[in-house]
Enzyme design. Structure first.
Site, PDB file in Angstrom:
ATOM      1  N   ASP A 135      76.307  16.544  22.066  1.00  0.00           N
ATOM      2  CA  ASP A 135      75.845  17.770  22.714  1.00  0.00           C
ATOM      3  C   ASP A 135      74.348  17.952  22.437  1.00  0.00           C
ATOM      4  O   ASP A 135      73.796  17.360  21.500  1.00  0.00           O
ATOM      5  CB  ASP A 135      76.648  18.950  22.143  1.00  0.00           C
ATOM      6  CG  ASP A 135      76.275  20.263  22.774  1.00  0.00           C
ATOM      7  OD1 ASP A 135      76.696  20.506  23.917  1.00  0.00           O
ATOM      8  OD2 ASP A 135      75.550  21.048  22.126  1.00  0.00           O
ATOM      9  N   VAL A 137      72.723  20.140  20.984  1.00  0.00           N
ATOM     10  CA  VAL A 137      72.339  20.674  19.678  1.00  0.00           C
ATOM     11  C   VAL A 137      72.700  19.737  18.518  1.00  0.00           C
ATOM     12  O   VAL A 137      72.535  20.092  17.359  1.00  0.00           O
ATOM     13  CB  VAL A 137      72.956  22.071  19.422  1.00  0.00           C
ATOM     14  CG1 VAL A 137      72.499  23.064  20.466  1.00  0.00           C
ATOM     15  CG2 VAL A 137      74.468  21.997  19.363  1.00  0.00           C
ATOM     16  N   LYS A 138      73.152  18.534  18.820  1.00  0.00           N
ATOM     17  CA  LYS A 138      73.535  17.579  17.770  1.00  0.00           C
ATOM     18  C   LYS A 138      72.352  16.692  17.399  1.00  0.00           C
ATOM     19  O   LYS A 138      71.336  16.661  18.076  1.00  0.00           O
ATOM     20  CB  LYS A 138      74.725  16.720  18.232  1.00  0.00           C
ATOM     21  CG  LYS A 138      75.938  17.521  18.647  1.00  0.00           C
ATOM     22  CD  LYS A 138      76.441  18.408  17.527  1.00  0.00           C
ATOM     23  CE  LYS A 138      77.754  19.037  17.884  1.00  0.00           C
ATOM     24  NZ  LYS A 138      77.768  20.445  17.987  1.00  0.00           N
ATOM     25  N   ASN A 139      72.515  15.929  16.311  1.00  0.00           N
ATOM     26  CA  ASN A 139      71.394  15.115  15.854  1.00  0.00           C
ATOM     27  C   ASN A 139      71.188  13.843  16.676  1.00  0.00           C
ATOM     28  O   ASN A 139      70.156  13.210  16.581  1.00  0.00           O
ATOM     29  CB  ASN A 139      71.487  14.797  14.361  1.00  0.00           C
ATOM     30  CG  ASN A 139      72.783  14.148  13.952  1.00  0.00           C
ATOM     31  OD1 ASN A 139      73.773  14.189  14.671  1.00  0.00           O
ATOM     32  ND2 ASN A 139      72.796  13.554  12.775  1.00  0.00           N
TER      33      ASN A 139
END
Length: 183
Positions: A135, A137-139
């Site tokens: 997603d 907002v993931k790293n």
């Protein structure tokens, strides 16, 4: 991704949330089975358990790691417990060996743990089944996406079948290299 992470394979999905749901389904738990998971996580963990016909049982996390531990899980184990879910919160690895000692299958949520390791092994590849989220907002981000891995080659084969409604290959994988299929 699988090669880079040292995983036996990876099946890509449309989201980490659906990867969590698939992970619970792969375990073939009887309806009503209890799955212990941290209360300090995203709602998708509990949703996956409920959608799979099981019951989420929430446990606390350690203040210093924000992860579950043997101490926080053990009081919640009952005769209905059938699996455990750990979340490598903010990329900090859960000490899964102590969780595995309970003898239940363990699902790893490594949504925020791409490149995190424990003992030289990748988070998401430490237990029976692991998931990733890609997603925004993931790293490791893309507009949307997720992935699932499993140690057992038969479970990896099942991930592909579950992903495509029982069909073992995607349309792309099924197409021959001569591009003779109409699409």
């Amino acid at each position: 991704f699988a090669k880079r992470q040292g995983l036996p394979g990876l099946t890509l999905l449309d989201s980490g949330s659906n990867a969590l749901y698939m992970a619970v389904k792969l375990l073939d738990l009887p309806p009503g089975s209890e799955v212990i998971l941290p209360s300090f996580t995203w709602i998708s963990c509990a949703h996956a358990v409920i959608l799979a016909g099981c019951t989420p049982v929430f446990c606390d996390v350690e203040l210093d790691t924000q992860n579950v531990s043997r101490r926080t899980v053990e009081p919640h184990i009952t005769s209905r417990t059938r699996a455990l879910m750990v979340v490598h919160y903010a990329g900090k690895p859960v000490r899964v060996e102590e969780i595995r000692d309970f003898g239940y299958p363990v699902i790893e949520d490594a949504a925020h743990a791409v490149d995190s390791q424990l003992g030289g092994r990748p988070c998401g590849g430490l237990t029976e089944v692991g998931i990733y989220s890609f997603d925004a907002v993931k790293n490791l981000a893309m507009p949307e996406g997720g992935g699932i891995t499993a140690r057992d080659p038969q479970l990896m084969d099942r991930t592909k079948q579950l992903r495509y409604c029982g069909v073992g290959k995607s349309g792309f994988e099924a197409a021959d290299r001569k591009n003779e299929r109409w699409w």
